[in-house]
Every structure is written in C-alpha cells, then in structure tokens.
Design a protein around this motif. Structure first.
Motif, PDB file in Angstrom:
ATOM      1  N   GLY A  68       0.785  -1.225   0.000  1.00 25.20           N
ATOM      2  CA  GLY A  68       0.000   0.000   0.000  1.00 25.20           C
ATOM      3  C   GLY A  68       0.813   1.269   0.000  1.00 25.20           C
ATOM      4  O   GLY A  68       0.259   2.351  -0.206  1.00 25.20           O
ATOM      5  N   ALA A  69       2.115   1.165   0.228  1.00 25.31           N
ATOM      6  CA  ALA A  69       2.980   2.350   0.236  1.00 25.31           C
ATOM      7  C   ALA A  69       3.552   2.591  -1.153  1.00 25.31           C
ATOM      8  O   ALA A  69       3.614   1.693  -1.993  1.00 25.31           O
ATOM      9  N   PHE A  70       4.002   3.810  -1.382  1.00 21.99           N
ATOM     10  CA  PHE A  70       4.529   4.207  -2.692  1.00 21.99           C
ATOM     11  C   PHE A  70       5.821   3.478  -3.027  1.00 21.99           C
ATOM     12  O   PHE A  70       6.077   3.159  -4.184  1.00 21.99           O
ATOM     13  N   SER A  71       6.654   3.240  -2.008  1.00 20.44           N
ATOM     14  CA  SER A  71       7.959   2.626  -2.255  1.00 20.44           C
ATOM     15  C   SER A  71       8.376   1.791  -1.058  1.00 20.44           C
ATOM     16  O   SER A  71       7.666   1.722  -0.042  1.00 20.44           O
ATOM     17  N   SER A  72       9.534   1.184  -1.169  1.00 16.92           N
ATOM     18  CA  SER A  72      10.077   0.397  -0.068  1.00 16.92           C
ATOM     19  C   SER A  72      10.451   1.292   1.102  1.00 16.92           C
ATOM     20  O   SER A  72      10.652   2.503   0.953  1.00 16.92           O
ATOM     21  N   MET A  73      10.571   0.671   2.251  1.00 16.48           N
ATOM     22  CA  MET A  73      10.973   1.366   3.468  1.00 16.48           C
ATOM     23  C   MET A  73      12.347   0.846   3.886  1.00 16.48           C
ATOM     24  O   MET A  73      12.722  -0.291   3.574  1.00 16.48           O
ATOM     25  N   TYR A  74      13.114   1.690   4.576  1.00 17.15           N
ATOM     26  CA  TYR A  74      14.446   1.329   5.047  1.00 17.15           C
ATOM     27  C   TYR A  74      14.530   1.612   6.533  1.00 17.15           C
ATOM     28  O   TYR A  74      14.018   2.631   7.009  1.00 17.15           O
ATOM     29  N   CYS A  75      15.177   0.713   7.268  1.00 13.08           N
ATOM     30  CA  CYS A  75      15.361   0.902   8.707  1.00 13.08           C
ATOM     31  C   CYS A  75      16.768   0.455   9.098  1.00 13.08           C
ATOM     32  O   CYS A  75      17.245  -0.580   8.615  1.00 13.08           O
ATOM     33  N   ASN A  76      17.407   1.223   9.967  1.00  8.08           N
ATOM     34  CA  ASN A  76      18.704   0.795  10.472  1.00  8.08           C
ATOM     35  C   ASN A  76      18.570   0.256  11.890  1.00  8.08           C
ATOM     36  O   ASN A  76      17.479   0.273  12.486  1.00  8.08           O
ATOM     37  N   ASP A  77      19.680  -0.216  12.439  1.00  8.96           N
ATOM     38  CA  ASP A  77      19.651  -0.842  13.765  1.00  8.96           C
ATOM     39  C   ASP A  77      19.389   0.157  14.883  1.00  8.96           C
ATOM     40  O   ASP A  77      19.091  -0.246  16.013  1.00  8.96           O
ATOM     41  N   ASP A  78      19.504   1.461  14.609  1.00  9.30           N
ATOM     42  CA  ASP A  78      19.239   2.482  15.620  1.00  9.30           C
ATOM     43  C   ASP A  78      17.772   2.888  15.689  1.00  9.30           C
ATOM     44  O   ASP A  78      17.403   3.755  16.485  1.00  9.30           O
ATOM     45  N   GLY A  79      16.939   2.288  14.842  1.00  7.09           N
ATOM     46  CA  GLY A  79      15.526   2.636  14.863  1.00  7.09           C
ATOM     47  C   GLY A  79      15.178   3.842  14.020  1.00  7.09           C
ATOM     48  O   GLY A  79      14.124   4.462  14.226  1.00  7.09           O
ATOM     49  N   VAL A  80      16.050   4.186  13.066  1.00 11.29           N
ATOM     50  CA  VAL A  80      15.757   5.275  12.122  1.00 11.29           C
ATOM     51  C   VAL A  80      15.260   4.645  10.826  1.00 11.29           C
ATOM     52  O   VAL A  80      15.975   3.854  10.203  1.00 11.29           O
ATOM     53  N   CYS A  81      14.039   4.976  10.433  1.00 14.52           N
ATOM     54  CA  CYS A  81      13.432   4.417   9.231  1.00 14.52           C
ATOM     55  C   CYS A  81      13.057   5.545   8.273  1.00 14.52           C
ATOM     56  O   CYS A  81      12.950   6.708   8.679  1.00 14.52           O
ATOM     57  N   GLY A  82      12.848   5.212   7.025  1.00 13.23           N
ATOM     58  CA  GLY A  82      12.452   6.223   6.061  1.00 13.23           C
ATOM     59  C   GLY A  82      11.970   5.617   4.769  1.00 13.23           C
ATOM     60  O   GLY A  82      12.189   4.429   4.489  1.00 13.23           O
ATOM     61  N   ALA A  83      11.294   6.448   3.970  1.00 11.99           N
ATOM     62  CA  ALA A  83      10.756   5.991   2.692  1.00 11.99           C
ATOM     63  C   ALA A  83      10.401   7.188   1.831  1.00 11.99           C
ATOM     64  O   ALA A  83      10.223   8.304   2.337  1.00 11.99           O
ATOM     65  N   VAL A  84      10.280   6.944   0.536  1.00 11.18           N
ATOM     66  CA  VAL A  84       9.681   7.914  -0.377  1.00 11.18           C
ATOM     67  C   VAL A  84       8.177   7.702  -0.341  1.00 11.18           C
ATOM     68  O   VAL A  84       7.697   6.585  -0.567  1.00 11.18           O
ATOM     69  N   LEU A  85       7.425   8.752  -0.062  1.00  8.81           N
ATOM     70  CA  LEU A  85       5.978   8.642   0.120  1.00  8.81           C
ATOM     71  C   LEU A  85       5.190   8.969  -1.139  1.00  8.81           C
ATOM     72  O   LEU A  85       4.002   8.630  -1.226  1.00  8.81           O
ATOM     73  N   GLY A  86       5.806   9.639  -2.103  1.00 14.12           N
ATOM     74  CA  GLY A  86       5.099  10.039  -3.305  1.00 14.12           C
ATOM     75  C   GLY A  86       4.679  11.496  -3.241  1.00 14.12           C
ATOM     76  O   GLY A  86       4.492  12.054  -2.158  1.00 14.12           O
ATOM     77  N   MET A  87       4.523  12.118  -4.394  1.00 18.69           N
ATOM     78  CA  MET A  87       4.219  13.545  -4.459  1.00 18.69           C
ATOM     79  C   MET A  87       2.709  13.796  -4.443  1.00 18.69           C
ATOM     80  O   MET A  87       1.934  13.046  -5.030  1.00 18.69           O
ATOM     81  N   GLY A  88       2.305  14.880  -3.769  1.00 17.51           N
ATOM     82  CA  GLY A  88       0.908  15.249  -3.700  1.00 17.51           C
ATOM     83  C   GLY A  88       0.256  14.750  -2.427  1.00 17.51           C
ATOM     84  O   GLY A  88       0.726  13.816  -1.776  1.00 17.51           O
ATOM     85  N   LYS A  89      -0.863  15.367  -2.072  1.00 18.89           N
ATOM     86  CA  LYS A  89      -1.503  15.064  -0.796  1.00 18.89           C
ATOM     87  C   LYS A  89      -2.032  13.631  -0.720  1.00 18.89           C
ATOM     88  O   LYS A  89      -1.801  12.924   0.268  1.00 18.89           O
ATOM     89  N   VAL A  90      -2.753  13.187  -1.736  1.00 20.67           N
ATOM     90  CA  VAL A  90      -3.331  11.845  -1.698  1.00 20.67           C
ATOM     91  C   VAL A  90      -2.235  10.789  -1.740  1.00 20.67           C
ATOM     92  O   VAL A  90      -2.234   9.830  -0.950  1.00 20.67           O
ATOM     93  N   ASN A  91      -1.297  10.940  -2.643  1.00 17.09           N
ATOM     94  CA  ASN A  91      -0.208   9.985  -2.807  1.00 17.09           C
ATOM     95  C   ASN A  91       0.567   9.793  -1.504  1.00 17.09           C
ATOM     96  O   ASN A  91       0.764   8.667  -1.024  1.00 17.09           O
TER      97      ASN A  91
END
Length: 336
Positions: A68-91
C-alpha cells in the motif's frame, strides 16, 4: 504410544509455534523520515529528496516492502526508518497510512521528519534556505472564485465551516526550537548559479545567502505561482492565525492529518528546502517563470537537497543518541 509421552509432544509443539511468534514482535521506530520523491537510484547519481538521508542512515540496509505504500521502506539498527511517500496530498498520505498501519513496526513513540524541496516567496526567503515548519496550512480547503467575479482587489478565498480540525496544524514549538538550535551552526551549501539567479530579485531576503528559517508551510496540490497567489497564501496564513507563509509544498498537511489520527502531532517536524521562488522577478511574467527559457532556471537544487539533510540530521541524531530523554516526549533544552 505410552500416554506419558503426550505432554512432551505438546510442549514441543508449543515451543515450535512460539519461536516465530516471538520473532514477529513489531520493530520500535524512533525516527521516521519521509521524502516525497527520488530522481533515480538511492545513491550514486543525481540526488533527489531521499538520497542524502539514505546515504547517511540506510546504505547498509535492505529494502522492506510495505503493501500500500509508494515505495520500499528502510530501517537501520538504531531505529531510524524512512521511505519515499510520493508527491501530492493523496499519494503521500496514502503511503503514510499504509506504513503506520503495518504491524511489522511500532510507531507509538516515533518522531516524524517530513522532508522535501519547496518554493518560497522572494520577500521572505531564498534558494537554498531550509525552513522548519511552525504551522502546516492546507491551501485547498475552502471556496475560491475568479478575481473578476469578486470585488476588485479583494481576496478570492473564503474558509468553509467544517474543516477547522484539519485545515491547519500548529506543530510542537518545543520540537521546532530543538531543530533550530541544533542546526543554527550548519554550514549551508550554495552555488554560483544560485547566487546569480538571486540577483534578478530586488528583495533583500531573495538576494541573501541560504540560512535556516522558521515559518508556515502551505500545502496545496496546485503548484501555485505568481505574486497574486503568493499574497493569497500569506492572507490565508494570517486568516488562520499562523506564522508568515514561508514555504509552498504539496504534502505536509495531509501527512500530518494521518499521523494526528493515529499518533497525534507533538512529534512531527516539517523540514523544507527552497529550490525555487513562488513568482517571477519583476521583468518576467508568471508564465515565463513557469516555463523559463534555456539558462533562465534557478540553480541550487543539488545544494538545497544536501542542505535539508545537513539541517535535519542533527535533530535525528540527538533523538537517537539520547532516546531515554526523548522516548516519552520532547525534553526541555538549553534555550528554555
């Protein structure tokens, strides 16, 4: 089979099932960094909004699929995660909701860094600036009409009753203060092309070197341009009791609403770097600004996306390194 062997088999069966269940405990996420787009690969080419974050925190991690997300998610061992969510409000908000509802992650104590590029009015900012959002305002919720259909010179926007709880968000001033304090000594990147482009604008703020600022982020799916719509954005900020309009972007208010419904807004930081002005200089029309001739485009994109991470990373690192102080809420700092 002797009856006395049955309990042993049952215990073995229970232990067999218990192991994978224990392994499925949700991962606690300390900081989530949301970018809106990436240009190509996550590393090694022209950087978009994710690349500098990726190289700092996730270059050694594996991509994690989130349905359901726009792209893959990344997480490191310190608990920092991130992802590309897509452009625009709905996306972007659809991606954020998919990520927050995924049972593999625990977001109950997470801090959210909403990060990306944006436009700025030349009266208040310049190319390369990075602005911490104090307020997020939705540009699209209300009534609008063509200027010629109203009173000459009067605003062409009117709020509509019923949107009060999700047309504006005041972010945690204490968290904003932390971000500003930790980034005040960052050496901002700049370029000759950006310096030359700024000189086309007479405003002192537009001609200044990049710096860290604070103000309202105006969220609209429409990529609005021109002095008239810039003035309207400022009018809306004042109408809603927010700080001066500093940034035009396309996602933050919508993402904040999703986070608010599930986790509240106290742990949201919105960080935007200015890669364009929201209007042309005095000698060009708005259309010419939107569709510039060769050599007339603003420089500084590469420097700005780097500045965003330079400004935001100290807060991320502060939270992770001092998690005991941060996990239950934003702590007091030296400026208080």
């Amino acid at each position: 089979m002797p009856k006395h062997s049955t309990p042993g088999l049952a215990a073995l069966a229970l232990s067999t099932f218990a192991a994978p269940l224990a392994a499925q405990e949700p991962m606690p996420v300390k900081v989530f960094i949301g970018a809106m787009f990436e240009i190509g690969e996550n590393t090694g080419d022209r950087a978009g909004e994710l690349q500098h974050w990726y190289e700092r925190y996730w270059s050694e991690t594996e991509a994690q699929d989130v349905p359901g997300a726009f792209s893959s998610m990344y997480c490191n061992d310190d608990g920092v995660c991130g992802a590309v969510l897509g452009m625009g409000k709905v996306n972007s908000s659809a991606s954020m909701q998919a990520i927050l509802l995924n049972p593999a992650y625990d977001f109950s104590q997470t801090y959210f860094m909403l990060s990306g590029v944006a436009g700025t009015p030349p009266s208040r900012g310049t190319i390369g600036d990075v602005v911490w959002g104090s307020w997020l305002v939705d540009y699209d919720l209300g009534h609008r009409w063509a200027p010629e259909e109203g009173e000459p010179g009067a605003p062409v926007f009117m709020p509509r009753a019923g949107y009060e709880d999700y047309r504006r968000f005041e972010l945690n001033a204490k968290l904003v203060s932390w971000g500003v304090e930790l980034s005040q000594d960052v050496e901002m990147q700049d370029s000759d092309s950006a310096r030359q482009y700024r000189q086309r604008y007479p405003d002192g703020a537009a001609q200044a070197a990049p710096s860290v600022k604070v103000g309202t982020h105006m969220t609209g799916d429409t990529f609005f341009h021109g002095p008239g719509l810039s003035e309207e954005a400022q009018y809306m900020a004042e109408l809603y009791g927010a700080d001066d309009y500093m940034i035009t972007e396309m996602e933050a208010a919508a993402i904040a609403l999703v986070i608010k419904r599930l986790q509240g807004t106290d742990r949201i930081a919105s960080l935007r770097g200015a890669v364009n002005f929201d209007q042309g200089h005095p000698d060009e029309t708005t259309l010419e600004h939107l569709d510039p001739a060769p050599g007339e485009t603003a420089g500084g994109f590469a420097e700005t996306v780097e500045n965003i991470t330079l400004v935001g990373a100290p807060l991320v690192d502060q939270i992770v390194a001092n998690w005991g102080d941060w996990k239950d809420g934003v702590p007091a700092h030296s400026g208080e």
